[in-house]
Design an enzyme around this catalytic site. Structure first.
Site, PDB file in Angstrom:
ATOM      1  N   GLN A 280       3.829   1.929 -10.994  1.00  0.00           N
ATOM      2  CA  GLN A 280       4.270   2.921 -10.058  1.00  0.00           C
ATOM      3  C   GLN A 280       4.784   3.763 -10.643  1.00  0.00           C
ATOM      4  O   GLN A 280       5.932   3.677 -11.394  1.00  0.00           O
ATOM      5  CB  GLN A 280       5.017   2.353  -8.944  1.00  0.00           C
ATOM      6  CG  GLN A 280       4.004   1.634  -7.790  1.00  0.00           C
ATOM      7  CD  GLN A 280       3.244   2.176  -6.835  1.00  0.00           C
ATOM      8  OE1 GLN A 280       3.103   3.428  -7.115  1.00  0.00           O
ATOM      9  NE2 GLN A 280       2.787   1.788  -5.784  1.00  0.00           N
ATOM     10  N   TYR A 309      -5.860  -7.098  -6.191  1.00  0.00           N
ATOM     11  CA  TYR A 309      -5.606  -5.852  -7.010  1.00  0.00           C
ATOM     12  C   TYR A 309      -4.223  -5.894  -7.608  1.00  0.00           C
ATOM     13  O   TYR A 309      -3.419  -4.869  -7.527  1.00  0.00           O
ATOM     14  CB  TYR A 309      -5.755  -4.749  -6.225  1.00  0.00           C
ATOM     15  CG  TYR A 309      -7.187  -4.397  -5.607  1.00  0.00           C
ATOM     16  CD1 TYR A 309      -8.058  -3.703  -6.478  1.00  0.00           C
ATOM     17  CD2 TYR A 309      -7.178  -4.681  -4.361  1.00  0.00           C
ATOM     18  CE1 TYR A 309      -9.389  -3.536  -5.815  1.00  0.00           C
ATOM     19  CE2 TYR A 309      -8.448  -4.600  -3.563  1.00  0.00           C
ATOM     20  CZ  TYR A 309      -9.554  -3.829  -4.351  1.00  0.00           C
ATOM     21  OH  TYR A 309     -10.935  -3.510  -3.872  1.00  0.00           O
ATOM     22  N   GLU A 330      -7.088  -9.857 -10.528  1.00  0.00           N
ATOM     23  CA  GLU A 330      -7.350  -8.541 -11.103  1.00  0.00           C
ATOM     24  C   GLU A 330      -8.433  -8.802 -12.016  1.00  0.00           C
ATOM     25  O   GLU A 330      -8.610  -9.640 -12.692  1.00  0.00           O
ATOM     26  CB  GLU A 330      -5.774  -8.180 -11.665  1.00  0.00           C
ATOM     27  CG  GLU A 330      -5.990  -7.135 -12.642  1.00  0.00           C
ATOM     28  CD  GLU A 330      -6.318  -5.782 -11.813  1.00  0.00           C
ATOM     29  OE1 GLU A 330      -7.330  -5.311 -12.071  1.00  0.00           O
ATOM     30  OE2 GLU A 330      -5.576  -5.408 -10.996  1.00  0.00           O
ATOM     31  N   ASP A 378      -3.019  -3.359  -2.429  1.00  0.00           N
ATOM     32  CA  ASP A 378      -2.585  -1.959  -2.903  1.00  0.00           C
ATOM     33  C   ASP A 378      -3.701  -1.624  -3.551  1.00  0.00           C
ATOM     34  O   ASP A 378      -3.795  -1.429  -4.996  1.00  0.00           O
ATOM     35  CB  ASP A 378      -1.363  -2.309  -3.625  1.00  0.00           C
ATOM     36  CG  ASP A 378      -0.657  -0.631  -4.171  1.00  0.00           C
ATOM     37  OD1 ASP A 378      -1.429   0.276  -3.782  1.00  0.00           O
ATOM     38  OD2 ASP A 378       0.311  -0.433  -4.892  1.00  0.00           O
ATOM     39  N   CYS A 405      -2.437   4.460  -1.353  1.00  0.00           N
ATOM     40  CA  CYS A 405      -2.116   5.873  -1.865  1.00  0.00           C
ATOM     41  C   CYS A 405      -2.858   6.859  -1.251  1.00  0.00           C
ATOM     42  O   CYS A 405      -2.746   7.923  -1.964  1.00  0.00           O
ATOM     43  CB  CYS A 405      -1.995   5.576  -3.430  1.00  0.00           C
ATOM     44  SG  CYS A 405      -3.658   5.340  -4.101  1.00  0.00           S
TER      45      CYS A 405
END
Length: 450
Positions: A280, A309, A330, A378, A405
């Site tokens: 981030q 994720y 992932e 996310d 996001c």
């Protein structure tokens, strides 16, 4: 209405890209950098059947929410397209984006919290990726003008950590001094395409990544030596991107000098960050975002959590101390290696990560008898796939914590979950990217008893 015509407009709203919205002769006109309540004289740049784009020639009546921006280029390039708006109004604008999306989806009963402000309004970014091009006969760095590939040279990037700005300028000067050719995207030649600089807020370590057309060039040894002498730099990496493409990074990284990773922290958890790791951008706001998600999830000590994720494990490892176990997946193998290494680095023994697609791994785990209480997700800007949503529902968790996001794809996905027996009553916007239109948001879906 025709192109180049000058018209007077009253701005009534902001678009989701933060352009001023006006109406004239039954048409919607989008005006760059104009604010609601302003009356402007504007030049029409593009006229379509139902809408037009215009730029301000003169502000006849100014909004009290307008602030003077030191560098016009910050707004022109889209680097900080809200920089001309007072910060409290930026937060309001971001909340309204979520409210409007819910309204369009007939979900007016969903409560929208106040946007959580960022601890830093400028200089918050822990990473910069800036294009390198030749401008007026010399190598320069900056940002592309909105909707173009014309480089606007900059020496200050406003939203980026000032220490990163300092390193970017020093690296630019080293490249100039050593006569390294900038990338020419029309002819796909030259050497350096982009500079990327990452800095850890926790340790101050700085990684410099040269994104290059070739994996070697005559001046590389001297350039590496000089970059390694810049104060604070702990890693110099070459990323090889030989393709004629808009994608910034190539697949292969070469460590030229120093450490292969830098270490940063989210709250009290440390993370090793590789050149291509997703981490981030806003180091001080991220722990507040995760704390909000954890608080809203109301986790129990016996909960088993899936971190979908998962990247390098930032969410799962932040959650681990609150729950019994964390399992994550992932598709990017090096990220999974980093996630497991980060668990080890922090002495976290109840979290493990595997390589694979969430929509394939979750059903497999369920068949193996894993009972999941909470899924944290996310996703990238494009949101979730229908296959993921089906697999998540099939896993039958009590709750799904969605960190987004891109509220537009989030609202779409939340509706799909709703159709399959998961409901939500609140979305909380979080400002991870001050001075830009982007907004992060958190929602918790709960299984409704069938």
């Amino acid at each position: 209405m025709q192109k180049n015509q000058i018209v007077d407009l009253e701005i009534t709203d902001l678009s989701y890209e933060a352009m001023g919205v006006a109406h004239l002769d039954g048409m919607t006109v989008f005006v760059n950098n104009a604010l609601p309540g302003e009356i402007v004289s504007a030049k029409l740049l593009k006229v379509k059947k139902n809408f037009a784009f215009a730029k301000i020639e003169k502000i006849k009546k100014e909004s009290p929410d307008r602030i003077n921006v030191k560098l016009r280029q910050w707004v022109q390039t889209g680097l900080a397209s809200l920089a001309h708006i007072k910060y409290d109004k930026q937060l309001e604008f971001k909340r309204n984006q979520v409210v409007n999306l819910l309204h369009k989806a007939d979900l007016d009963n969903v409560k929208v919290g106040q946007t959580m402000p960022s601890p830093e309004e400028t200089g918050y970014r822990n990473k910069a990726q800036v294009p390198v091009r030749e401008v007026n006969g010399k190598l320069d760095i900056g940002f592309f003008r909105k909707h173009s590939h014309d480089l606007v040279p900059l020496t200050s990037f406003f939203t980026t950590d000032p220490e990163i700005d300092r390193v970017l300028i020093k690296v630019r000067d080293i490249l100039r001094k050593n006569h390294v050719p900038a990338y020419d995207e029309i002819h796909n030649k030259g050497e350096v395409r982009y500079l990327e600089v990452r800095r850890s807020k926790a340790t101050g370590e700085i990684m410099v990544i040269l994104v290059c057309l070739h994996k070697d060039f005559p001046q590389l040894k001297e350039v590496t030596k000089e970059i390694s002498e810049i104060k604070g730099v702990t890693s110099v990496v070459l990323n090889h991107n030989p393709k004629k493409t808009n994608v910034i990074l190539g697949k292969k990284d070469y460590l030229l000098w120093g450490e292969p990773q830098i270490t940063d922290k989210i709250g009290d958890v440390s993370f090793k960050i590789s050149p291509q790791s997703f981490f981030q951008i806003n180091s001080l706001q991220t722990p507040r975002l995760y704390d909000l998600a954890i608080q809203k999830a109301d986790l129990k000590p016996d909960d088993v959590v899936i971190d979908a994720y998962s990247g390098i494990g930032t969410i799962g490892l932040s959650v681990a101390k609150h729950v019994k176990a964390v399992r994550g997946m992932e598709v990017i193998e090096p990220a999974v290696e980093d996630a497991n290494a980060n668990a080890k680095l922090n002495g976290i023994t109840n979290a493990e990560y595997v390589v694979g697609k969430a929509e394939e791994v979750m059903p497999r785990w369920a068949k193996e008898g894993l009972k999941t209480d909470v899924i944290f997700v996310d996703p990238p800007r494009k949101g979730l796939t229908p296959e993921f949503i089906d697999a998540a529902v099939e896993t039958n968790p009590k709750k799904i914590v969605y960190i987004s996001c891109n509220p537009a794809t989030m609202v779409r996905d939340l509706q799909l979950f709703k159709e399959q027996g998961y409901d939500f009553d609140e979305i909380d916007p979080v400002d991870m990217f001050p001075q830009t239109p982007h907004v992060e948001a958190v929602a918790v879906l709960e299984r409704t008893e069938k």
